[in-house]
Design a protein around this motif. Structure first.
Motif, PDB file in Angstrom:
ATOM      1  N   CYS A 798      61.653  46.280 -20.559  1.00 27.86           N
ATOM      2  CA  CYS A 798      62.699  45.385 -20.190  1.00 27.86           C
ATOM      3  C   CYS A 798      62.447  44.003 -20.849  1.00 27.86           C
ATOM      4  O   CYS A 798      63.389  43.133 -20.885  1.00 27.86           O
ATOM      5  CB  CYS A 798      62.721  45.466 -18.668  1.00 27.86           C
ATOM      6  SG  CYS A 798      63.462  46.852 -17.969  1.00 27.86           S
ATOM      7  N   SER A 880      65.226  56.103 -18.911  1.00 25.94           N
ATOM      8  CA  SER A 880      65.891  54.366 -18.961  1.00 25.94           C
ATOM      9  C   SER A 880      64.950  53.543 -18.205  1.00 25.94           C
ATOM     10  O   SER A 880      64.577  54.050 -17.008  1.00 25.94           O
ATOM     11  CB  SER A 880      66.905  54.477 -18.265  1.00 25.94           C
ATOM     12  OG  SER A 880      67.356  53.252 -17.796  1.00 25.94           O
ATOM     13  N   PRO A 881      64.246  52.679 -18.941  1.00 23.32           N
ATOM     14  CA  PRO A 881      63.318  51.829 -18.316  1.00 23.32           C
ATOM     15  C   PRO A 881      64.048  50.846 -16.955  1.00 23.32           C
ATOM     16  O   PRO A 881      63.325  50.869 -15.875  1.00 23.32           O
ATOM     17  CB  PRO A 881      62.987  50.666 -19.320  1.00 23.32           C
ATOM     18  CG  PRO A 881      64.186  50.640 -20.109  1.00 23.32           C
ATOM     19  CD  PRO A 881      64.518  52.089 -20.091  1.00 23.32           C
ATOM     20  N   PHE A 882      65.242  50.707 -17.020  1.00 23.47           N
ATOM     21  CA  PHE A 882      65.764  49.945 -15.830  1.00 23.47           C
ATOM     22  C   PHE A 882      65.818  50.919 -14.577  1.00 23.47           C
ATOM     23  O   PHE A 882      65.629  50.547 -13.859  1.00 23.47           O
ATOM     24  CB  PHE A 882      67.237  49.461 -16.217  1.00 23.47           C
ATOM     25  CG  PHE A 882      67.971  48.424 -15.451  1.00 23.47           C
ATOM     26  CD1 PHE A 882      67.389  47.273 -15.208  1.00 23.47           C
ATOM     27  CD2 PHE A 882      68.885  48.886 -14.563  1.00 23.47           C
ATOM     28  CE1 PHE A 882      67.871  46.391 -14.433  1.00 23.47           C
ATOM     29  CE2 PHE A 882      69.431  47.854 -13.825  1.00 23.47           C
ATOM     30  CZ  PHE A 882      68.862  46.529 -13.545  1.00 23.47           C
ATOM     31  N   ARG A 883      66.342  52.279 -14.944  1.00 19.57           N
ATOM     32  CA  ARG A 883      66.493  53.023 -13.687  1.00 19.57           C
ATOM     33  C   ARG A 883      65.148  53.240 -13.117  1.00 19.57           C
ATOM     34  O   ARG A 883      65.083  53.262 -12.093  1.00 19.57           O
ATOM     35  CB  ARG A 883      66.988  54.142 -14.258  1.00 19.57           C
ATOM     36  CG  ARG A 883      68.779  54.228 -14.067  1.00 19.57           C
ATOM     37  CD  ARG A 883      69.456  55.528 -14.356  1.00 19.57           C
ATOM     38  NE  ARG A 883      70.171  55.337 -15.741  1.00 19.57           N
ATOM     39  CZ  ARG A 883      70.514  56.263 -16.617  1.00 19.57           C
ATOM     40  NH1 ARG A 883      70.371  57.742 -16.270  1.00 19.57           N
ATOM     41  NH2 ARG A 883      71.160  55.802 -17.639  1.00 19.57           N
ATOM     42  N   LEU A 885      62.738  51.312 -12.975  1.00 21.88           N
ATOM     43  CA  LEU A 885      62.490  50.029 -12.180  1.00 21.88           C
ATOM     44  C   LEU A 885      62.842  50.006 -10.744  1.00 21.88           C
ATOM     45  O   LEU A 885      62.328  49.519  -9.641  1.00 21.88           O
ATOM     46  CB  LEU A 885      62.710  48.749 -12.953  1.00 21.88           C
ATOM     47  CG  LEU A 885      61.507  48.399 -14.126  1.00 21.88           C
ATOM     48  CD1 LEU A 885      61.999  46.865 -14.611  1.00 21.88           C
ATOM     49  CD2 LEU A 885      59.866  48.427 -13.529  1.00 21.88           C
TER      50      LEU A 885
ATOM     51  N   LEU B  55      70.403  47.074 -21.262  1.00 19.96           N
ATOM     52  CA  LEU B  55      69.359  48.100 -20.714  1.00 19.96           C
ATOM     53  C   LEU B  55      70.075  49.334 -20.455  1.00 19.96           C
ATOM     54  O   LEU B  55      69.158  50.476 -20.316  1.00 19.96           O
ATOM     55  CB  LEU B  55      68.687  47.388 -19.461  1.00 19.96           C
ATOM     56  CG  LEU B  55      67.403  46.362 -19.637  1.00 19.96           C
ATOM     57  CD1 LEU B  55      67.406  45.571 -18.365  1.00 19.96           C
ATOM     58  CD2 LEU B  55      66.548  46.892 -20.280  1.00 19.96           C
ATOM     59  N   ARG B  82      66.509  41.584 -26.483  1.00 26.24           N
ATOM     60  CA  ARG B  82      66.176  41.389 -25.186  1.00 26.24           C
ATOM     61  C   ARG B  82      65.027  40.472 -24.946  1.00 26.24           C
ATOM     62  O   ARG B  82      65.036  39.651 -24.158  1.00 26.24           O
ATOM     63  CB  ARG B  82      65.766  42.862 -24.536  1.00 26.24           C
ATOM     64  CG  ARG B  82      66.625  43.527 -23.859  1.00 26.24           C
ATOM     65  CD  ARG B  82      66.052  44.637 -22.800  1.00 26.24           C
ATOM     66  NE  ARG B  82      65.180  45.527 -23.484  1.00 26.24           N
ATOM     67  CZ  ARG B  82      65.514  46.759 -23.998  1.00 26.24           C
ATOM     68  NH1 ARG B  82      66.742  47.208 -23.924  1.00 26.24           N
ATOM     69  NH2 ARG B  82      64.428  47.477 -24.426  1.00 26.24           N
ATOM     70  N   TYR B  90      64.491  39.912 -11.443  1.00 26.41           N
ATOM     71  CA  TYR B  90      64.918  40.789 -10.550  1.00 26.41           C
ATOM     72  C   TYR B  90      64.840  40.495  -8.982  1.00 26.41           C
ATOM     73  O   TYR B  90      63.970  39.638  -8.579  1.00 26.41           O
ATOM     74  CB  TYR B  90      64.049  42.031 -10.666  1.00 26.41           C
ATOM     75  CG  TYR B  90      64.125  42.401 -12.037  1.00 26.41           C
ATOM     76  CD1 TYR B  90      64.889  43.416 -12.525  1.00 26.41           C
ATOM     77  CD2 TYR B  90      63.162  41.818 -13.154  1.00 26.41           C
ATOM     78  CE1 TYR B  90      64.910  43.849 -13.875  1.00 26.41           C
ATOM     79  CE2 TYR B  90      63.146  42.359 -14.609  1.00 26.41           C
ATOM     80  CZ  TYR B  90      64.079  43.342 -14.922  1.00 26.41           C
ATOM     81  OH  TYR B  90      64.000  43.710 -16.077  1.00 26.41           O
ATOM     82  N   GLN B  94      59.151  42.380  -9.817  1.00 33.83           N
ATOM     83  CA  GLN B  94      58.601  43.156 -11.027  1.00 33.83           C
ATOM     84  C   GLN B  94      57.611  42.344 -11.851  1.00 33.83           C
ATOM     85  O   GLN B  94      57.741  42.264 -13.019  1.00 33.83           O
ATOM     86  CB  GLN B  94      59.886  43.469 -11.805  1.00 33.83           C
ATOM     87  CG  GLN B  94      61.018  44.211 -11.204  1.00 33.83           C
ATOM     88  CD  GLN B  94      60.706  45.505 -10.789  1.00 33.83           C
ATOM     89  OE1 GLN B  94      59.341  45.815 -10.992  1.00 33.83           O
ATOM     90  NE2 GLN B  94      61.412  46.503 -10.461  1.00 33.83           N
TER      91      GLN B  94
END
Ligand SMILES: Nc1ncnc2c1ncn2[C@@H]1O[C@H](COP(=O)(O)OP(=O)(O)OP(=O)(O)O)[C@@H](O)[C@H]1O
Ligand SMILES: [Mg+2]
Lengths: 889, 229
Positions: A798, A880-883, A885, B55, B82, B90, B94
């Motif tokens: 991310c 998916s990295p976002f999911r 996290l 993302l 990115r 967030y 994180q």
């Protein structure tokens, strides 16, 4: 059971099974190893205990290579310290089964009525034992079977006319020893162990002692062994009796007979089998530790997740006992299943793979051992299983009892005002909870006492492992400190890898330990394997290796024997040596008794030295270090040259291992007693000798001038490959020189190679076990750390890390672990070999370490790690990295 | 210029249906806008931000940021985009728990290939007022401090786009206010476009522009105080 508990438990089990399955598999393998070890050990112990009595035939033995002194016999026989005793005089001889035909090597035992002291010999027909006094002999039943010898009828056994005896000999009902013919009264069957130490594999023939004396059989022999077997009163004070006996024997003037106890005999007889077994024991035990560490790691990571669930459930109002059961219930269930499966597999491995190989180490019928059958095994198994289970459940139980920072419904047993001991205790509990591997190592320590009688050695293993483990933890700490530190300019992927290693210090050090241990043991086994292979090739290869030895050749018969041995074989190489028998009198003018005192009382080295001092030594003379043996090498000092042959040089070259055992150094003076005449020589060189070469080797080689006037007998060694030819030549030799002894070593060589081959098989088996263990563990450690790794790398992604950086970092992480593990493992295998060399091997077995195995094994570890890293990296990149996290922790 | 064109996002539901999370969202947002993003829970705010950050990819439609095709770019370009152009903050911080505050910021600068990463990271932490806490690990910092570390990480590469997904959601009102003001002033200073998701209308009102989402649809887009589109 609570209404909702059962479904909850089942759901738990279903969802945790995947996570716990690898832990279960490793646990299963570990349990299999443990079970197989327990059984093998039980078998070794029970078999040796059963044979312990039979090996020596009494509690102790006083023996000499000449007739025991009458004075000593009298004093021993009249003492109340001796409950029962019997005297056996034995000698190796050639026996003819027919008028003409191949003479066979036999060991003649001249026994008394009281033989044997301990049951272990069965005689057929039963009355034949009484006929020994009349002049009959008993023959080993296996010997009789191979040569179709049958016992005489009762009537024939009383007719000693020359004519009848000749007829019996023709009918294979009598045997000729020397010039005399003896009717075979019966067959003897015994469970006696073959005595590897004395290498007497000859079949036995029993004769009454007074008959042998009357017939002058004993007085004509040059190589006799006279033994008095003793049984002490059964008053539980064996130690006292033994020291009394040693004291009595010590009073003998001049040459002293040797005293052997049951223990000594057992150790000597079992030495090859036992040291092999110790290898396997130690290796199997390490496998257990390795696999146990793997499953401890798996279960620990599972429990860490469980903690969060349990907290939520407690907030929902689940009762505490219920929670506890839920908390450790899965682990108990899975541990139980794994233990059951593992022990079943272990029994299978033992029965199919180990037991048949062990049979080659013993003679006599195999003793059946099973987990349920023998009390000792059952109890050891139960305790081991308990320790194993506890060590796996303990972290969970502790975590349950002391939920960190949760408050609410769990016990938080730490409070600020606690007294010091309580704080220490709680600190210890915390330590255990956070370091499941520590619990495991402590359990391993406990198990090391249980698994085998050689606890000491296993203990060394545990200590070495713990030391290695602590070192590795330090390495992890170091790597993680380096972490992302901005002051060190390394490529980003390496720094991220370092920080990831540090992020999971427990897991990383465990993984390291697993790699290290695997490398260590695989390298070690590789070395062992190549050593065994070498030994096999030296023991069996080549027609050149002598298989026939002729001993006790009188000096005037040397020429004639040489000619007989050379018959029909052009260019057959015949080695001949002049042997002078002597005793060690003193070293540096100190009597050997004083010299012995330099060793710690009761120590192994003292026992070894004492054994050597008590024995009569064979000396030989050489004018130069012999080249045709190929197996002799001067390792220290300087061997005299050939040019000095005619000048008087009082020097000796000593075998390196013996010198080490006796603490003899270059420049020391040794005095030998050669038939009453002291001969003093100076140690000028140490030689290393390959005993597996089957050539006549000597502990002491003197300069020819030192032995110029000493009496000697001849020794010949040659190779007679063809068995017919061997029979003819030996027969001819025996006809012309009845006084000499011939030893046929073909059988010994075969036995040795059979033993070594069975060892090789075991090594192969263990290697497979290890390799699968290592593979499993690598997968397991990647698996258990997967979720945290995936999370961290998702964050990096991310933040803009591309696929290549992610892959490289994961790859580097595993690579660093593999490299540190390999280096540590190679070091540890060196340490292990050294320890084993010290603790187990006498100086004559060398375990040579080579660099190739370390490189090869390390490469394999690196390869496995690389594959694991790539697989794990690709799995992470697919998500998916976002999911990832967004998922709750 | 951020051009969101007819963006639709669908997820397969566990029952096998296709759930439409965002429905034909279209918006053109000039660079440097300061936008509060509001909407009920589940209306698709986080989903929208994740697609702007590259993302997640839209099911249909396209997103271009200053001419860069976020929705169709390849993985490597997207990573670089990115790293250099986007700062993401967030709700749940994180942060990497095993790294210090400085290292957490540093790693973002290094990934972006910042020529003097260390100074940038230190500076960045100075801006958020944490220059004395460089060597602390996340578990040694309060929630507000942790969020400031996350902000320092988001701005270390001086991005043109700052995306904040409820950064104040886990904080007490005072810290929330402090964090909000910090983000606001920093993005103004950097001239970056700011998307600030919040449930706190008071905070959202302090920003010039506003995006309102309702069940996946853009119900209102206001670019500067006063004007509606
Ligand atoms: N991976 C996914 N699969 C299926 N549905 C998803 C997934 N991710 C999000 N959703 C759904 O998309 C909808 C929008 O989610 P999103 O997180 O964007 O909402 P949000 O506006 O950020 O809400 P909140 O204010 O609660 O954070 C939700 O109904 C959610 O259940
Ligand atoms: Mg959201």
């Amino acid at each position: 059971m609570n209404r909702w508990f059962r479904p909850a438990f089942q759901r738990e089990l279903r969802s945790s099974w995947k996570r716990l399955s690898l832990a279960a598999v490793t646990l299963c393998l570990g349990m299999a190893a443990l079970t197989a070890l327990l059984l093998a050990n039980a078998r070794l112990e029970s078999q040796s205990r059963r044979q312990a009595d039979a090996i020596l035939g009494g509690d102790a033995e006083v023996s000499d290579v000449r007739l025991l002194p009458e004075k000593l016999l009298e004093s021993l026989l009249s003492s109340p310290q001796v409950a029962r005793r019997t005297r056996v005089t034995s000698f190796v001889s050639m026996a003819s089964l027919q008028q003409s035909g191949r003479p066979r090597l036999v060991e003649v035992l001249a026994i008394e009525d009281s033989y044997p002291l301990v049951p272990g010999m069965r005689v057929r027909p039963a009355y034949s034992f009484d006929q020994l006094r009349a002049g009959g002999v008993l023959v080993d039943s296996s010997f009789a079977a191979t040569h179709s010898i049958t016992p005489v009828s009762e009537k024939d056994s009383k007719d000693f006319s020359e004519k009848n005896l000749q007829r019996l000999l023709a009918e294979r009902k009598a045997i000729r020893i020397g010039k005399k013919i003896f009717p075979v009264a019966g067959l003897a069957e015994n469970d006696q162990m073959r005595d590897f130490a004395s290498m007497s594999l000859a079949s036995r023939i029993y004769i009454a002692r007074d008959v042998a004396v009357r017939q002058k059989l004993i007085s004509g022999q040059s190589r006799i062994r006279d033994r008095l077997l003793i049984q002490f009163p059964d008053n539980g004070r064996m130690e006292n009796s033994i020291s009394w006996l040693k004291n009595e024997v010590g009073k003998t003037e001049s040459s002293k007979p040797a005293v052997r106890t049951k223990e000594d005999a057992l150790n000597a007889a079992f030495k090859p089998a036992r040291s092999l077994f110790l290898f396997f024991n130690a290796i199997g035990f390490s496998a257990l530790i390795l696999l146990g560490l793997g499953s401890a790691q798996g279960i620990h990571s599972y429990l860490q997740r469980k903690q969060a669930d349990a907290r939520i459930m407690s907030n929902l109002g689940a009762s505490r006992p219920l929670l506890a059961l839920l908390y450790v219930g899965n682990v108990i269930f899975i541990t139980a299943v794994s233990l059951a499966l593992g022990s079943w597999a272990g029994q299978l491995i033992f029965r199919q793979e180990i037991s048949p190989r062990m049979s080659q180490w013993f003679t006599g019928p195999a003793i059946d051992v099973s987990l349920t059958g023998s009390g000792v095994v059952a109890y050891k198994f139960a305790i081991s299983a308990f320790v194993l289970t506890m060590s796996l459940i303990l972290p969970g139980a502790l975590a349950y009892l002391r939920q960190p920072r949760s408050g609410s419904s769990f016990i938080d047993f730490k409070s600020a005002g606690d007294p010091f001991p309580k704080r220490v205790f709680i600190g210890f509990l915390e330590l255990l909870e956070n370091f499941p591997d520590l619990i495991w190592l402590i359990s391993a320590l406990l198990l090391s006492f249980l698994v085998s009688s050689e606890a000491g050695f296993n203990l060394i293993m545990v200590v070495v492992l713990t030391a290695v483990y602590l070192t590795l933890r330090l390495a992890v700490l170091f790597v993680s400190r380096m972490g992302l530190s901005p002051s060190i300019r390394l490529p980003l992927s390496i720094r991220i890898a370092g920080s990831e290693i540090g992020a999971r210090p427990n897991q990383s050090s465990l993984t390291l330990l697993l790699f290290g241990l695997t490398v260590c043991l695989l390298v070690f086994m590789w070395d062992m394997r190549s050593n065994i292979v070498n030994q096999i090739s030296t023991a069996t290869s080549g027609m050149q290796k002598p298989n026939v030895f002729v001993l006790d050749a009188p000096p005037d018969a040397m020429k004639s024997i040489q000619n007989i041995l050379a018959e029909g074989g052009e260019g057959r190489s015949i080695l001949s040596e002049k042997i002078t028998r002597a005793r060690l009198l003193n070293i540096n003018n100190k009597p050997v008794e004083d010299w012995l005192n330099r060793f710690e009382q009761g120590s192994e080295s003292r026992l070894r030295a004492a054994r050597l001092f008590n024995r009569e030594q064979n000396l030989t003379a050489r004018s130069e270090v012999s080249k045709d043996y190929g197996a002799e090498e001067v390792v220290e000092g300087k061997f005299w040259d050939k040019s000095s042959a005619n000048s008087p040089v009082n020097e000796v070259s000593v075998e390196a291992g013996l010198a080490n055992n006796l603490n003899i150094r270059i420049g020391d003076h040794i005095t030998f007693d050669i038939q009453g005449i002291p001969v003093k020589v100076k140690v000028t060189s140490l030689r290393r000798v390959s005993w597996q070469s089957f050539r006549p080797n000597f502990f002491f080689v003197l300069h020819p001038s030192a032995l110029a006037d000493a009496p000697y007998s001849g020794l010949f060694a040659t190779n007679l490959a063809n068995s017919r030819q061997r029979a003819d030549i030996l027969n001819n030799l025996f006809e012309k020189h009845p006084g000499v002894t011939a030893l046929d070593a073909t059988e010994i060589a075969e036995l040795v190679s059979r033993l070594l081959n069975s060892a090789l098989d075991m090594v192969r088996l263990l290697t497979v076990l290890f390799f699968s263990g290592a593979l499993l563990n690598t997968i397991l450690s990647a698996w258990t750390s997967y979720s945290m790794r995936a999370r961290n790398f998702s964050l990096y992604r991310c933040l803009g890390a591309n696929n290549s950086l992610v892959l490289r970092s994961i790859f580097n992480e595993f690579l660093i672990l593999a490299v540190i593990g390999s280096v540590a493992g190679t070091g540890a295998s060196g340490l292990l070999s050294t320890l084993i060399q010290r603790a187990l091997l006498t100086a004559d077995d060398q375990l040579n370490l080579t660099i190739l195995p370390s490189v090869a094994v390390s490469s394999v570890v690196v390869l496995i790690c690389s594959v694991t890293a790539i697989v794990s990296g690709v799995l992470i990149l697919r998500q998916s990295p976002f999911r990832l996290l967004r998922k709750p922790l | 210029m951020i051009e969101i064109e007819n963006v639709t996002k669908e997820y397969p539901s566990p029952e096998g249906l296709r759930l439409r999370i965002l429905d034909s969202v279209t918006a053109n947002i000039p660079s440097g806008s300061q936008l509060g993003v509001v909407g009920r829970s589940g209306s698709g705010k986080t989903t929208l931000l994740s697609m702007i950050a590259g993302l997640e990819r839209p099911t249909t439609g396209s997103i271009r940021i200053n001419g860069f095709p976020v929705s169709t770019a390849g993985e490597a370009e997207l990573s670089r985009f990115r790293a250099r152009e986007v700062g993401f903050v967030y709700q749940t911080f994180q942060l990497l728990r095993h790294l210090t505050a400085l290292e957490n910021v540093l790693v973002a600068a290094e990934i972006a290939g910042h020529p003097s990463a260390k100074t940038a990271a230190q500076e960045s932490l100075e801006w958020v007022g944490l220059s004395t806490r460089l060597r602390h690990r996340p578990d040694q910092l309060s929630g507000g401090e942790q969020q400031r570390v996350a902000i320092a990480r988001a701005i270390v590469n001086k991005p043109k786009l700052i995306l904040c997904d409820e950064p104040t959601g886990n904080l007490d009102p005072q810290s929330a206010d402090q964090v909000f003001r910090l983000i606001n002033s920093l993005s103004l200073e950097l001239g970056a476009t700011l998307f600030f998701v919040t449930h706190d209308y008071a905070l959202a009102h302090q920003l010039a522009g506003r995006i309102e989402l309702e069940r996946g649809q853009l119900s209102r887009l206001q670019l500067s105080s006063g004007g509606y589109q």
